[in-house]
Scaffold this active site. Sequence first.
Site, PDB file in Angstrom:
ATOM      1  N   HIS A   1      -3.456   7.487   1.854  1.00 36.20           N
ATOM      2  CA  HIS A   1      -3.637   6.202   1.363  1.00 36.20           C
ATOM      3  C   HIS A   1      -5.148   5.822   1.899  1.00 36.20           C
ATOM      4  CE1 HIS A   1      -3.934   2.065   0.548  1.00 36.20           C
ATOM      5  NE2 HIS A   1      -3.569   1.643   1.656  1.00 36.20           N
TER       6      HIS A   1
ATOM      7  N   ASN B   1      -9.842   0.204  -0.833  1.00 38.55           N
ATOM      8  CA  ASN B   1      -8.444   0.066  -0.336  1.00 38.55           C
ATOM      9  C   ASN B   1      -7.839  -0.474  -1.745  1.00 38.55           C
ATOM     10  OD1 ASN B   1      -5.643  -0.017  -0.163  1.00 38.55           O
ATOM     11  ND2 ASN B   1      -5.886  -0.801   2.032  1.00 38.55           N
TER      12      ASN B   1
ATOM     13  N   CYS C   1       0.753  -1.192   0.006  1.00 40.52           N
ATOM     14  CA  CYS C   1       0.026  -0.133  -0.090  1.00 40.52           C
ATOM     15  C   CYS C   1       0.983   1.206   0.053  1.00 40.52           C
ATOM     16  CB  CYS C   1      -1.009   0.000   1.010  1.00 40.52           C
ATOM     17  SG  CYS C   1      -2.107  -1.290   1.141  1.00 40.52           S
TER      18      CYS C   1
HETATM   19  N1  ACO Z   1     -18.816  -8.187   8.463  1.00 40.55           N
HETATM   20  C1  ACO Z   1     -19.157  -8.420   9.694  1.00 40.55           C
HETATM   21  N2  ACO Z   1     -18.442  -8.562  10.855  1.00 40.55           N
HETATM   22  C2  ACO Z   1     -17.088  -8.742  10.542  1.00 40.55           C
HETATM   23  C3  ACO Z   1     -16.569  -8.525   9.321  1.00 40.55           C
HETATM   24  C4  ACO Z   1     -17.425  -8.254   8.375  1.00 40.55           C
HETATM   25  N3  ACO Z   1     -16.715  -7.823   7.037  1.00 40.55           N
HETATM   26  N4  ACO Z   1     -15.141  -8.845   9.403  1.00 40.55           N
HETATM   27  C5  ACO Z   1     -15.009  -9.129  10.741  1.00 40.55           C
HETATM   28  N5  ACO Z   1     -16.006  -9.018  11.300  1.00 40.55           N
HETATM   29  C6  ACO Z   1     -16.414  -9.325  12.870  1.00 40.55           C
HETATM   30  C7  ACO Z   1     -15.066  -9.987  13.432  1.00 40.55           C
HETATM   31  O1  ACO Z   1     -15.235 -11.611  13.242  1.00 40.55           O
HETATM   32  C8  ACO Z   1     -15.213  -9.796  14.902  1.00 40.55           C
HETATM   33  O2  ACO Z   1     -16.364 -10.548  15.462  1.00 40.55           O
HETATM   34  P1  ACO Z   1     -16.030 -10.989  16.912  1.00 40.55           P
HETATM   35  O3  ACO Z   1     -16.233  -9.751  17.769  1.00 40.55           O
HETATM   36  O4  ACO Z   1     -17.379 -12.116  17.131  1.00 40.55           O
HETATM   37  O5  ACO Z   1     -14.921 -11.772  17.238  1.00 40.55           O
HETATM   38  C9  ACO Z   1     -15.853  -8.256  14.982  1.00 40.55           C
HETATM   39  O6  ACO Z   1     -16.431  -8.003  13.707  1.00 40.55           O
HETATM   40  C10 ACO Z   1     -14.763  -7.210  15.258  1.00 40.55           C
HETATM   41  O7  ACO Z   1     -13.794  -7.687  14.423  1.00 40.55           O
HETATM   42  P2  ACO Z   1     -12.529  -6.678  14.342  1.00 40.55           P
HETATM   43  O8  ACO Z   1     -11.345  -7.241  13.520  1.00 40.55           O
HETATM   44  O9  ACO Z   1     -11.967  -6.281  15.880  1.00 40.55           O
HETATM   45  O10 ACO Z   1     -12.907  -5.261  14.048  1.00 40.55           O
HETATM   46  P3  ACO Z   1     -12.382  -3.839  13.649  1.00 40.55           P
HETATM   47  O11 ACO Z   1     -13.131  -2.858  14.578  1.00 40.55           O
HETATM   48  O12 ACO Z   1     -10.883  -3.836  14.106  1.00 40.55           O
HETATM   49  O13 ACO Z   1     -12.374  -3.527  12.299  1.00 40.55           O
HETATM   50  C11 ACO Z   1     -11.014  -3.381  10.132  1.00 40.55           C
HETATM   51  C12 ACO Z   1     -11.829  -4.316  11.157  1.00 40.55           C
HETATM   52  C13 ACO Z   1     -11.947  -2.820   9.593  1.00 40.55           C
HETATM   53  C14 ACO Z   1     -10.443  -4.600   9.344  1.00 40.55           C
HETATM   54  C15 ACO Z   1     -10.030  -2.671  10.939  1.00 40.55           C
HETATM   55  O14 ACO Z   1      -9.307  -3.404  11.912  1.00 40.55           O
HETATM   56  C16 ACO Z   1      -9.255  -2.105  10.134  1.00 40.55           C
HETATM   57  O15 ACO Z   1      -9.546  -1.274   9.298  1.00 40.55           O
HETATM   58  N6  ACO Z   1      -7.851  -2.199  10.232  1.00 40.55           N
HETATM   59  C17 ACO Z   1      -6.892  -1.674   9.370  1.00 40.55           C
HETATM   60  C18 ACO Z   1      -6.510  -2.596   8.251  1.00 40.55           C
HETATM   61  C19 ACO Z   1      -6.213  -2.039   6.972  1.00 40.55           C
HETATM   62  O16 ACO Z   1      -6.756  -1.058   6.777  1.00 40.55           O
HETATM   63  N7  ACO Z   1      -5.423  -2.715   6.362  1.00 40.55           N
HETATM   64  C20 ACO Z   1      -5.350  -2.172   5.107  1.00 40.55           C
HETATM   65  C21 ACO Z   1      -3.709  -2.324   4.584  1.00 40.55           C
HETATM   66  S1  ACO Z   1      -2.669  -1.663   5.487  1.00 40.55           S
HETATM   67  C22 ACO Z   1      -3.049  -0.013   5.179  1.00 40.55           C
HETATM   68  O17 ACO Z   1      -3.519   0.146   4.191  1.00 40.55           O
HETATM   69  C23 ACO Z   1      -3.163   0.763   6.410  1.00 40.55           C
END
Ligand code: ACO
Length: 325
Positions: A252, A282, A115
């Site tokens: 980004h 993304n 990224c």
């Molecule tokens: N739909 C519904 N529920 C979901 C989904 C989905 N698509 N995905 C995960 N869940 C559930 C999980 O299973 C979890 O359930 P549980 O509590 O029963 O275990 C719950 O939602 C919470 O999951 P988390 O992973 O803790 O959710 P979070 O609030 O952290 O959000 C996300 C997840 C959106 C991925 C966030 O962590 C994020 O954006 N992180 C940054 C990652 C990123 O941007 N990566 C891109 C590449 S790196 C970069 O560009 C910076």
Amino acid sequence: MAVIRSVIRGVGAYLPKRIMTNADLAKIVDTSDEWIVERSGIRERHIAADDELTSTLGIAASHQALVRAGIDPVDIDLVVCATATPDRTFPSTAVRIQSGLGITKGAAFDVQAVCSGFVYALAVADNFIKTGQSSRALVVGAETFSRILDWTDRATCVLFGDGAGAVVLEAQPQHGARDDRGVLTTLIRSDGRFEDLLYVDGGPGSTKTVGHLRMNGREVFRHAVQKISGVIEEALVASGYTADEIDLFIPHQANIRILDGIAKKLGIEQDKIVKTLEKHGNTSAASIPLALNQAFEEHRVREGSLVLMEAMGGGFTWGAALARW
Ligand code: ACO
């Protein structure tokens, strides 16, 4: 003192026609529009057609950037393509873009920083220009992440999309002053200790397969705001600017909460932030040039605008760039 700077002469972009909405995804995995929008800010993303490769997207974006720059492709002497989804293991996607545009001189190669790829590629091309090794460079960010997603993993497949963007850089003499046009500062960083938080579980040298994207989203999130804000602060100090002097912030596009968090930490007003992730998701290395292109088409960037770009990705890699349009 006169210096050579990389002035941005043109920007272009390409998005595949097919749009996949959150509702479409809810038919494939156990998710909902509400969850995706609330956690990421994404509503839809573009998905490449079967006959569209990363180079196809990159060529289309580059063509538009060259036309807008008024520069003939034969006058380009450097093509740097940032991608983590190359057409083939080799040759580079950059040489395919080079030949697709009819460029036969200079050099073309890929940069792999996921990224952060566009910021890395911009840094590389800018340094080639500053040292006199290139006079006109094409910097491309092009990705087909749909090809490396695990479409059964709801935690990752909802976040990414396909697309490409490109800029044309030209060596131009400037005064060596803080109000110069062109790329003013690029800072790139990496720390391989965090490799296991965001990676693809395959490769020609390990599994002999392409593999799928794996991510510990919560941990990536935790590092993102801190690492990106830190490198932006360094870039501002290096160029003698303060955050309130930024005209346009092109982050980004990973997650709305990450980019709003960074802007808040640095004190950058909302109306200066360019946001495309609602419609693009993304797109990894393509997200910054796609956002630059949107700002250009909306007349939000004009000659003299001070533009701040930043990214973080797998590795971890991260970086920031400051340029005056
Ligand atoms: N739909 C519904 N529920 C979901 C989904 C989905 N698509 N995905 C995960 N869940 C559930 C999980 O299973 C979890 O359930 P549980 O509590 O029963 O275990 C719950 O939602 C919470 O999951 P988390 O992973 O803790 O959710 P979070 O609030 O952290 O959000 C996300 C997840 C959106 C991925 C966030 O962590 C994020 O954006 N992180 C940054 C990652 C990123 O941007 N990566 C891109 C590449 S790196 C970069 O560009 C910076």
